[in-house]
Write an enzyme that holds these catalytic residues in place. Structure first.
Site, PDB file in Angstrom:
ATOM      1  N   LYS A 102       0.824  -1.211   0.000  1.00  0.00           N
ATOM      2  CA  LYS A 102       0.000   0.000   0.000  1.00  0.00           C
ATOM      3  C   LYS A 102       0.862   1.267   0.000  1.00  0.00           C
ATOM      4  O   LYS A 102       0.430   2.316  -0.459  1.00  0.00           O
ATOM      5  CB  LYS A 102      -0.925   0.024   1.223  1.00  0.00           C
ATOM      6  CG  LYS A 102      -1.773  -1.224   1.451  1.00  0.00           C
ATOM      7  CD  LYS A 102      -2.796  -1.438   0.371  1.00  0.00           C
ATOM      8  CE  LYS A 102      -3.938  -2.366   0.780  1.00  0.00           C
ATOM      9  NZ  LYS A 102      -3.538  -3.768   0.987  1.00  0.00           N
TER      10      LYS A 102
HETATM   11  C1  LIG Z   1      -4.250  -4.972   0.551  1.00  0.00           C
HETATM   12  C2  LIG Z   1      -3.456  -6.203   0.469  1.00  0.00           C
HETATM   13  C3  LIG Z   1      -3.743  -7.189  -0.480  1.00  0.00           C
HETATM   14  C4  LIG Z   1      -4.924  -7.106  -1.403  1.00  0.00           C
HETATM   15  O1  LIG Z   1      -4.840  -6.044  -2.338  1.00  0.00           O
HETATM   16  P1  LIG Z   1      -6.165  -5.497  -3.014  1.00  0.00           P
HETATM   17  O2  LIG Z   1      -5.731  -4.354  -3.839  1.00  0.00           O
HETATM   18  O3  LIG Z   1      -7.070  -5.080  -1.893  1.00  0.00           O
HETATM   19  O4  LIG Z   1      -6.748  -6.613  -3.797  1.00  0.00           O
HETATM   20  C5  LIG Z   1      -2.906  -8.287  -0.548  1.00  0.00           C
HETATM   21  N1  LIG Z   1      -1.859  -8.434   0.289  1.00  0.00           N
HETATM   22  C6  LIG Z   1      -1.559  -7.510   1.219  1.00  0.00           C
HETATM   23  C7  LIG Z   1      -0.412  -7.741   2.114  1.00  0.00           C
HETATM   24  C8  LIG Z   1      -2.342  -6.357   1.338  1.00  0.00           C
HETATM   25  O5  LIG Z   1      -2.044  -5.451   2.265  1.00  0.00           O
END
Ligand SMILES: *Cc1c(COP(=O)(O)O)cnc(C)c1O
Length: 454
Positions: A102
């Site tokens: 993120k």
């Molecule tokens: C948010 C997240 C995901 C999923 O990503 P999306 O964009 O919500 O599909 C997968 N792995 C981790 C570690 C995350 O933080």
């Protein structure tokens, strides 16, 4: 370039407005009116240059030197390497400030906001673990901004919770809710709709700025590996990450397959295979909490691109009113879907450590398990979405067969690899936020944060 709503009304807005609002006034999400096509062979020598090419195509109105400077500065100390091991190829997206992918997008949000004129913004965000911390850290003490994060009390890992509860900054607030991620996300969307156009936005991937800043790393993987036709295995929750990959493909990146991988919450796997989206089932708590989701926001964008606004609105209404809808799965031919059970996740973590000495977090491990199920094809890239140090107890259990307290697990993991800076000393930091509320109280809590009742 304009951005329009997935539900067809609400007009066309520029990027600055789409980012500032997060949701369109008709309850839909913003999407680019068309996807620009790039020459995948155009020269770039680094991540920030790759990102510049992608973002310029969506936001040509931004002054190029300013955007280039922001990207250069942001990713200077934030490597995004492709790591080739004896047990698979990983695109490591977790070397940012909080240890989650993120960070790639959220560290850019304040910079994009400054480039598009700034102003006062309050961000309200739901998190299944990683978004919250990454957003809090990105906006901490940013002039003109405040941020409030809601997380499910029982729905995030112990260290994810601590990362948020110990957050520093004068403009932040963190509140747990007695409910799951879907409850948190629903509450946030209701707040966004009520305060639409009043300087309230979101750091969730419903915000189009999140998605656009995730497209470049697909190009980057191809650049680092020498432009081969690649396939990507993507641990999927809210469907933002993989949708960014689909946008990259639509923009001309040669991508063979996009494989959405779920954990035991298999709504998306079923949906992509059969076209039937059915949220009427219990949410299962797994070791990969960021994928413990029943209603994935960004599926709405996929529906829009495949079926147009009328059908999208109908599907979303059906999902709300009857809990499911049926779409034509032929539209999803660019996607494949797999899932990994908890046992497969444990085995994956152990196998990859034994074969390659490589440590994976449980989300990345879901994607690796899917790669293994497919017979380990060489041209597949696994998206590594979090640092293993966010989930030390799960990893210790996978490697030793024993589950221990977080403190012991963290010490154990630190004996195997250098600790991620985001998690160093986490157990010693003072807790600042320990409030828990019911989902119905989210609006009130938000109003208090905004500074009084309107
Ligand atoms: C948010 C997240 C995901 C999923 O990503 P999306 O964009 O919500 O599909 C997968 N792995 C981790 C570690 C995350 O933080």
């Amino acid at each position: 370039m304009k951005f329009i709503s997935t539900r067809g009304s609400g007009g066309a807005v520029d990027f600055a407005k789409a980012m500032k609002r997060a949701m369109a006034s008709d309850g839909g999400l913003f999407v680019p009116e068309k996807l620009p096509v790039l020459d995948p062979k155009r020269a770039a020598d680094s991540y920030w240059e790759t990102a510049l090419g992608v973002l310029r195509a969506f936001v040509p109105e931004l002054e190029e030197a300013g955007l280039a400077g922001a990207l250069h500065e942001n990713y200077r100390a934030f490597p995004i390497p492709v790591v080739q091991t004896d047990a698979g190829t990983f695109l490591e997206l977790f070397h940012g400030p909080t240890g989650a992918f993120k960070d790639v997008a959220l560290t850019m949000l304040p910079r994009l906001e400054a480039l598009t004129g700034g102003g006062e913004t309050v961000y309200v965000t739901a998190t299944s673990g990683d978004t919250g911390k990454a957003a809090l850290e990105a906006f901490r003490n940013q002039p003109g901004t405040r941020i409030m994060v809601f997380y499910p009390e029982e729905g995030v890992s112990h260290l994810q919770k601590l990362q948020m509860q110990t957050q520093l900054g004068d403009n932040v607030s963190v509140v747990a809710i007695r409910g799951n991620f879907d409850d948190a996300q629903r509450g946030v969307k209701a707040i966004l709709q009520e305060f639409s156009g009043q300087g309230v936005s979101s750091c969730n991937s419903i915000n189009i700025a999140r998605l656009l800043t995730q497209i470049p790393y697909y190009f980057e993987a191809s650049r680092q590996l020498g432009q081969r036709d690649l396939s990507f295995l993507v641990p999927t929750g809210n469907f933002g990450d993989i949708l960014a990959g689909w946008y990259a493909k639509a923009m001309g990146l040669p991508v063979k397959r996009l494989i959405a991988v779920t954990n035991d919450n298999r709504v998306l796997e079923e949906f992509l295979r059969t076209g039937r989206y059915d949220r009427r089932r219990p949410l299962v708590k797994t070791s990969s909490p960021s994928m413990d989701i029943l209603v994935s926001s960004n599926v709405e964008r996929l529906l829009f691109h495949c079926f147009g606004p009328q059908e999208t609105r109908r599907f979303m209404d059906e999902l709300r009113d009857q809990g499911f809808y049926q779409a034509d799965p032929a539209a999803f031919r660019d996607f494949d879907a797999q899932s990994a059970s908890e046992e497969e996740v444990q085995r994956a973590i152990r196998t990859v450590y034994e074969e390659a000495g490589y440590l994976m977090d449980p989300h990345t491990a879901c994607a690796w398990a899917a790669w293994d199920q497919l017979g380990r094809p060489a041209d597949h890239v696994i998206l590594a979405t979090a640092s293993p140090f966010k989930f030390p107890a799960v990893i210790q259990e996978a490697l030793t067969g024993q589950r221990q307290e977080e403190r012991e697990a963290l010490a154990y993991l630190s004996s195997l690899a250098p600790v991620h800076p985001a998690l160093a000393g986490i157990l010693e930091r003072p807790v600042r936020f320990d409030r828990t509320i019911d989902p119905q109280e989210m609006r009130e809590e938000f109003l208090r944060f905004m500074g009084g009742v309107r």
